[in-house]
Design an enzyme around this catalytic site. Structure first.
Site, PDB file in Angstrom:
ATOM      1  CE  LYS A  83      -0.525   0.095   5.039  1.00 12.25           C
ATOM      2  NZ  LYS A  83      -1.465   0.200   6.174  1.00 12.25           N
ATOM      3  NE  ARG A  86      -6.701   0.905  11.591  1.00  8.92           N
ATOM      4  CZ  ARG A  86      -5.471   0.781  11.107  1.00  8.92           C
ATOM      5  NH1 ARG A  86      -4.702   1.842  10.986  1.00  8.92           N
ATOM      6  NH2 ARG A  86      -4.994  -0.394  10.757  1.00  8.92           N
ATOM      7  CG  HIS A 143      -3.057  -3.722  12.683  1.00  9.12           C
ATOM      8  ND1 HIS A 143      -2.027  -4.224  11.925  1.00  9.12           N
ATOM      9  CD2 HIS A 143      -2.729  -2.424  12.934  1.00  9.12           C
ATOM     10  CE1 HIS A 143      -1.121  -3.293  11.733  1.00  9.12           C
ATOM     11  NE2 HIS A 143      -1.510  -2.187  12.343  1.00  9.12           N
ATOM     12  NE  ARG A 176      -1.946  -7.449   8.712  1.00  9.72           N
ATOM     13  CZ  ARG A 176      -2.531  -8.013   9.780  1.00  9.72           C
ATOM     14  NH1 ARG A 176      -2.787  -9.306   9.797  1.00  9.72           N
ATOM     15  NH2 ARG A 176      -2.866  -7.259  10.812  1.00  9.72           N
ATOM     16  CE1 TYR A 198      11.302  32.442  -0.486  1.00  6.94           C
ATOM     17  CE2 TYR A 198      11.993  30.148  -0.530  1.00  6.94           C
ATOM     18  CZ  TYR A 198      11.503  31.260  -1.180  1.00  6.94           C
ATOM     19  OH  TYR A 198      11.196  31.194  -2.512  1.00  6.94           O
ATOM     20  CB  CYS A 250      13.560  26.312  -1.225  1.00 11.50           C
ATOM     21  SG  CYS A 250      14.751  27.472  -0.519  1.00 11.50           S
ATOM     22  CG  ASP A 265      11.109  23.441  -6.728  1.00 13.19           C
ATOM     23  OD1 ASP A 265      10.294  22.510  -6.666  1.00 13.19           O
ATOM     24  OD2 ASP A 265      10.794  24.614  -7.027  1.00 13.19           O
TER      25      ASP A 265
END
Length: 390
Positions: A38, A136, A168, A227, A270, A317, A319
């Site tokens: 997942k 849950r 779980h 799992r 920044y 930043c 990028d």
């Protein structure tokens, strides 16, 4: 095989195989291995990782939702896929057509799935989710009478076939005494419910409860299938690190765009959160928060360059970010910077980031953005490149 050598993730298939075999060696012969893929295989690339795990021998795969399952089917994955999360009953027919396994957490949900398939000859294989203490999704495992009656009703439904049953563990990855007791209590609740169901003729083929932590600390709980998720990708917490030899599957790399020398008392990036104290050589690196390098790490992490640790300085930043390379005088534009992974004799761990952000490795790996290509390596050889954008 070409890709933009700006920022990329190296995915080691050798380490993936090593982790698979290390986890598999802890469980009884005949116990199945479910590969949890997942969230894009925790950022490692769902389709390639699913294919490799299947080739290694994993009998099942697990995803979070039907969209992730459809992606695997489109990618040529034909084996059993279990959806661990909710699928709206409207898509029951699609579940059946794709041969997917669906978790079922309530009688109402089962009834709705069954109703959607009325008038067809299709069936969905389902795995009953028992809540033993996660609080849950799931049927209460500690309110036995009602749960047994509801699961009996599901077992009689024309269009659902109970293949599995699972629970779980929320704290199976720690060695804290209270957490160990809680995990044992959960397992006892799970086994008690299985006995109650067996007494009324319901014996699901696949019983599973071991996530990563339980697969390592409680292999005796393996039952019919484990799992492991994050452990498959070679990441554990401090409590598990000395219990099993696992190797990180992903290493994140970037490159230097520009190098300049700055005087003392010059502010960087920044917010002007960093000021040089001495003459400083600064490199601009091609990774930022839009790639998954969280802004909250600003001024608080180091990377590797030529095998040496270099401090990240100033705000990260969108990028890019900046590093102090004063201690690496031979650095040049285009050099590879290791964000996490190995370089020379040193290693930056994903957990180095989690400690600074007060988070977990899952979040760091899942945040690696899809504009970053994944390069799959068998030893030093590239086997394929996963590019999401190009």
């Amino acid at each position: 095989m070409e890709y933009l050598k700006r920022t990329w993730a190296d995915i080691s298939l050798d380490n993936l195989k090593h982790n698979y075999e290390a986890l598999r060696s802890r469980i009884p012969s005949g116990c199945r291995f479910l590969g949890v893929v997942k969230a894009d295989a925790y950022g490692h690339g769902a389709v390639p990782i699913s294919r490799y795990l299947t080739e290694m021998g994993a009998e099942y795969l697990a995803v979070s939702n039907i969209e992730e399952a459809a992606q695997l089917r489109r990618g040529g994955i034909r084996g059993p896929i279990l959806i661990l999360g909710y699928t709206p009953p409207f898509y029951a027919d699609e579940l059946a057509k794709m041969g997917l396994r669906q978790e079922v957490h309530s009688l109402e949900y089962a009834q709705n799935l069954n109703e959607r398939l009325k008038g067809t000859n299709r069936r969905i294989r389902v795995h009953i989710k028992l809540d033993t203490g996660m609080s849950r999704l799931g049927f209460f495992a500690y309110k036995c009478d009602r749960t047994v009656d509801e699961i009996k009703q599901i077992a009689a439904m024309e269009h659902l076939l109970i293949e599995g049953i699972f629970t779980h563990f929320p704290v199976a990855d720690t060695i804290d005494g209270a957490d160990e007791n809680f995990t044992r209590t959960q397992f006892e609740r799970f086994m008690t419910m299985l006995d109650r169901l067996k007494a009324v003729g319901i014996e699901p083929q696949i019983r599973h409860c071991c996530n990563s932590g339980a697969s390592i600390l409680y292999p005796e709980y393996a039952l019919d299938m484990i799992r492991p998720g994050i452990a498959t990708y070679g990441v554990t917490n401090d409590d598990l690190a000395d219990k099993i030899d696992l190797r990180p599957v992903m290493q994140l790399r970037s490159t230097i765009f520009q190098i300049r020398d700055f005087d003392p008392l010059i502010t960087v990036s920044y917010g002007r959160t960093y000021t040089t104290e001495d003459p400083t050589r600064i490199a601009v690196v091609g990774i930022g928060y839009a790639d998954g390098l969280q802004r909250g790490l600003s001024n608080n992490i180091s990377f590797l360059l030529h095998g040496k640790r270099v401090r990240q300085i100033g705000r990260i930043c969108m990028d890019m970010c900046m590093i102090d390379i004063s201690r690496v005088p031979d650095a040049k534009v285009g050099d590879v910077v290791t964000i996490f992974g190995d370089d020379g004799d040193d290693r930056i761990m994903v957990t180095d980031f989690t400690r600074r952000l007060n988070t977990i490795p899952y979040e760091i790996l899942c945040d690696i953005n899809k504009r970053i290509p994944r390069i799959y390596l068998d030893g030093e050889n590239q086997t394929e490149i996963l590019q999401y954008i190009v």
